[in-house]
Scaffold this motif. Structure first.
Motif, PDB file in Angstrom:
ATOM      1  N   VAL A 117       0.841  -1.205   0.000  1.00  0.00           N
ATOM      2  CA  VAL A 117       0.000   0.000   0.000  1.00  0.00           C
ATOM      3  C   VAL A 117       0.875   1.255   0.000  1.00  0.00           C
ATOM      4  CG1 VAL A 117      -1.706   1.319   1.316  1.00  0.00           C
ATOM      5  CG2 VAL A 117      -1.945  -1.165   1.104  1.00  0.00           C
ATOM      6  N   ASP A 118       1.921   1.258   0.811  1.00  0.00           N
ATOM      7  CA  ASP A 118       2.834   2.408   0.847  1.00  0.00           C
ATOM      8  C   ASP A 118       3.471   2.655  -0.517  1.00  0.00           C
ATOM      9  OD1 ASP A 118       2.298   2.734   3.531  1.00  0.00           O
ATOM     10  OD2 ASP A 118       4.152   1.785   4.222  1.00  0.00           O
ATOM     11  N   THR A 119       3.829   1.570  -1.201  1.00  0.00           N
ATOM     12  CA  THR A 119       4.461   1.690  -2.519  1.00  0.00           C
ATOM     13  C   THR A 119       3.490   2.260  -3.537  1.00  0.00           C
ATOM     14  OG1 THR A 119       5.982  -0.139  -2.049  1.00  0.00           O
ATOM     15  CG2 THR A 119       5.588   0.393  -4.371  1.00  0.00           C
ATOM     16  N   CYS A 120       2.260   1.792  -3.502  1.00  0.00           N
ATOM     17  CA  CYS A 120       1.247   2.338  -4.421  1.00  0.00           C
ATOM     18  C   CYS A 120       1.073   3.838  -4.196  1.00  0.00           C
ATOM     19  CB  CYS A 120      -0.086   1.618  -4.212  1.00  0.00           C
ATOM     20  SG  CYS A 120      -0.129  -0.066  -4.854  1.00  0.00           S
ATOM     21  N   ARG A 121       1.003   4.230  -2.948  1.00  0.00           N
ATOM     22  CA  ARG A 121       0.831   5.649  -2.641  1.00  0.00           C
ATOM     23  C   ARG A 121       2.034   6.473  -3.090  1.00  0.00           C
ATOM     24  NH1 ARG A 121      -1.642   4.859   3.477  1.00  0.00           N
ATOM     25  NH2 ARG A 121      -3.833   5.201   2.949  1.00  0.00           N
ATOM     26  N   ALA A 122       3.243   5.940  -2.886  1.00  0.00           N
ATOM     27  CA  ALA A 122       4.460   6.692  -3.186  1.00  0.00           C
ATOM     28  C   ALA A 122       4.723   6.803  -4.679  1.00  0.00           C
ATOM     29  CB  ALA A 122       5.659   6.030  -2.502  1.00  0.00           C
ATOM     30  N   THR A 123       4.317   5.792  -5.441  1.00  0.00           N
ATOM     31  CA  THR A 123       4.636   5.759  -6.870  1.00  0.00           C
ATOM     32  C   THR A 123       3.464   6.138  -7.766  1.00  0.00           C
ATOM     33  OG1 THR A 123       4.063   3.405  -7.062  1.00  0.00           O
ATOM     34  CG2 THR A 123       6.348   3.948  -6.485  1.00  0.00           C
ATOM     35  N   GLY A 124       2.274   6.260  -7.183  1.00  0.00           N
ATOM     36  CA  GLY A 124       1.108   6.582  -7.985  1.00  0.00           C
ATOM     37  C   GLY A 124       0.547   5.399  -8.744  1.00  0.00           C
ATOM     38  N   ARG A 125       1.005   4.181  -8.422  1.00  0.00           N
ATOM     39  CA  ARG A 125       0.470   2.999  -9.075  1.00  0.00           C
ATOM     40  C   ARG A 125      -0.813   2.560  -8.398  1.00  0.00           C
ATOM     41  NH1 ARG A 125       5.621   4.522 -10.557  1.00  0.00           N
ATOM     42  NH2 ARG A 125       6.615   3.028 -11.981  1.00  0.00           N
ATOM     43  N   GLY A 126      -1.655   1.845  -9.155  1.00  0.00           N
ATOM     44  CA  GLY A 126      -2.790   1.184  -8.555  1.00  0.00           C
ATOM     45  C   GLY A 126      -2.366  -0.162  -8.016  1.00  0.00           C
ATOM     46  N   LEU A 127      -3.175  -0.737  -7.171  1.00  0.00           N
ATOM     47  CA  LEU A 127      -2.814  -2.012  -6.544  1.00  0.00           C
ATOM     48  C   LEU A 127      -2.564  -3.097  -7.592  1.00  0.00           C
ATOM     49  CD1 LEU A 127      -2.496  -3.222  -3.669  1.00  0.00           C
ATOM     50  CD2 LEU A 127      -4.819  -4.098  -3.910  1.00  0.00           C
ATOM     51  N   GLN A 128      -3.422  -3.179  -8.598  1.00  0.00           N
ATOM     52  CA  GLN A 128      -3.269  -4.229  -9.607  1.00  0.00           C
ATOM     53  C   GLN A 128      -1.984  -4.058 -10.420  1.00  0.00           C
ATOM     54  OE1 GLN A 128      -5.152  -6.923  -9.655  1.00  0.00           O
ATOM     55  NE2 GLN A 128      -6.243  -6.010  -7.917  1.00  0.00           N
ATOM     56  N   ASP A 129      -1.462  -2.835 -10.469  1.00  0.00           N
ATOM     57  CA  ASP A 129      -0.209  -2.608 -11.186  1.00  0.00           C
ATOM     58  C   ASP A 129       0.955  -3.351 -10.537  1.00  0.00           C
ATOM     59  OD1 ASP A 129      -1.546  -0.884 -12.905  1.00  0.00           O
ATOM     60  OD2 ASP A 129      -1.067   0.897 -11.712  1.00  0.00           O
ATOM     61  N   LEU A 130       0.841  -3.615  -9.232  1.00  0.00           N
ATOM     62  CA  LEU A 130       1.932  -4.250  -8.502  1.00  0.00           C
ATOM     63  C   LEU A 130       1.776  -5.760  -8.372  1.00  0.00           C
ATOM     64  CD1 LEU A 130       2.671  -1.311  -7.662  1.00  0.00           C
ATOM     65  CD2 LEU A 130       3.255  -2.242  -5.417  1.00  0.00           C
ATOM     66  N   GLU A 131       0.649  -6.300  -8.798  1.00  0.00           N
ATOM     67  CA  GLU A 131       0.374  -7.711  -8.498  1.00  0.00           C
ATOM     68  C   GLU A 131       1.428  -8.652  -9.087  1.00  0.00           C
ATOM     69  OE1 GLU A 131      -3.318 -10.884  -8.371  1.00  0.00           O
ATOM     70  OE2 GLU A 131      -3.525  -9.029  -9.513  1.00  0.00           O
ATOM     71  N   GLY A 132       1.799  -8.438 -10.332  1.00  0.00           N
ATOM     72  CA  GLY A 132       2.780  -9.310 -10.957  1.00  0.00           C
ATOM     73  C   GLY A 132       4.123  -9.266 -10.249  1.00  0.00           C
ATOM     74  N   ASP A 133       4.592  -8.077  -9.908  1.00  0.00           N
ATOM     75  CA  ASP A 133       5.879  -7.960  -9.235  1.00  0.00           C
ATOM     76  C   ASP A 133       5.782  -8.380  -7.774  1.00  0.00           C
ATOM     77  OD1 ASP A 133       7.336  -7.233 -11.457  1.00  0.00           O
ATOM     78  OD2 ASP A 133       7.012  -5.079 -11.170  1.00  0.00           O
TER      79      ASP A 133
END
Length: 236
Positions: A117-133
């Motif tokens: 969640v912190d990473t999504c907030r800091a980078t402007g990504r949505g949660l689904q953007d991070l799922e693969g990584d």
């Protein structure tokens, strides 16, 4: 961002300095150094879809563990998920594998969803953007966990004494913990605009993961070491 991962590794090695080899935090720290070195290797090799976000996640993920260790050393109260390991780190009736598993449990069960969640907030990504990584970071954890179990589990000559240990560590699954971490991240992301509900969810997550940690650190007898010699980052 890969430079930041290197800086995190330096901080982990600093934690290790001066600790007895069989200290519970030292045991987990060796494991986590190996995990972070593997993540850095995969970052350098282009093994993540979004290198910037993956590096941010790795740094924020590690930062939560390092903050817990720092708070404990300073006399501040660390999160509940880390207290069992920090309080029982010198217990002679707890095996090295239990210390490693308890640290992984705290870090994956509590720290990982918060770091997502912190990473999504800091980078402007949505949660689904991070799922693969997120899954790729989990793959690095799983690879190291297999090695940890092989290195720290007592050998066949100690099997009878290790029966309670086998039961304890066999009751916990990194794969299930990773799935639960992603579910927790989804819930926290959905609650991010409601401060009270978000805080309550984090508190309950912390307490629940801490309870599992206490169970993983149930003393099963002292004096038993790994049957084989350990090599590389995990034993250094």
């Amino acid at each position: 961002m890969t430079t930041d991962v290197g800086a995190v590794l330096d901080r982990m090695r600093g934690v290790h300095t001066g600790l007895p080899h069989d200290d519970g935090v030292a045991v987990f720290n060796r494991v986590y150094i190996a995990v972070t070195e593997e993540v850095r290797r995969r970052l350098a090799a282009g093994g993540f879809a979004d290198r910037e976000a993956a590096a941010e996640l790795a740094v924020r993920f590690a930062g939560r563990y390092l903050a817990a260790v720092r708070d404990d050393a300073a006399g501040r109260r660390p999160p509940a998920c880390w207290r069992p390991l920090l309080r029982l780190r010198a217990h002679t009736g707890i095996r090295p594998l239990q210390f490693a598993m308890a640290g992984i449990n705290a870090h994956v069960g509590h720290d990982l969803p918060l770091a997502v969640v912190d990473t999504c907030r800091a980078t402007g990504r949505g949660l689904q953007d991070l799922e693969g990584d997120f899954d790729r970071v989990g793959e690095a954890l799983t690879a190291i966990e297999v090695e940890v179990r092989e290195l720290l589990m007592p050998g066949p000559d100690l099997l009878e004494a290790a029966d309670p240990l086998t039961h304890l560590v066999g009751s916990w699954s990194l794969a299930r913990a990773r799935d639960a971490a992603w579910s927790a991240a989804r819930l926290l992301w959905a609650l991010r605009g409601t401060e009270d509900a978000y805080g309550e969810c984090v508190s309950r997550l912390d307490a629940g993961v801490g309870l599992i940690g206490r169970l993983l650190l149930t003393p099963v007898g002292g004096g038993c070491q790994s049957s084989g010699s350990t090599t590389g980052a995990i034993s250094s």
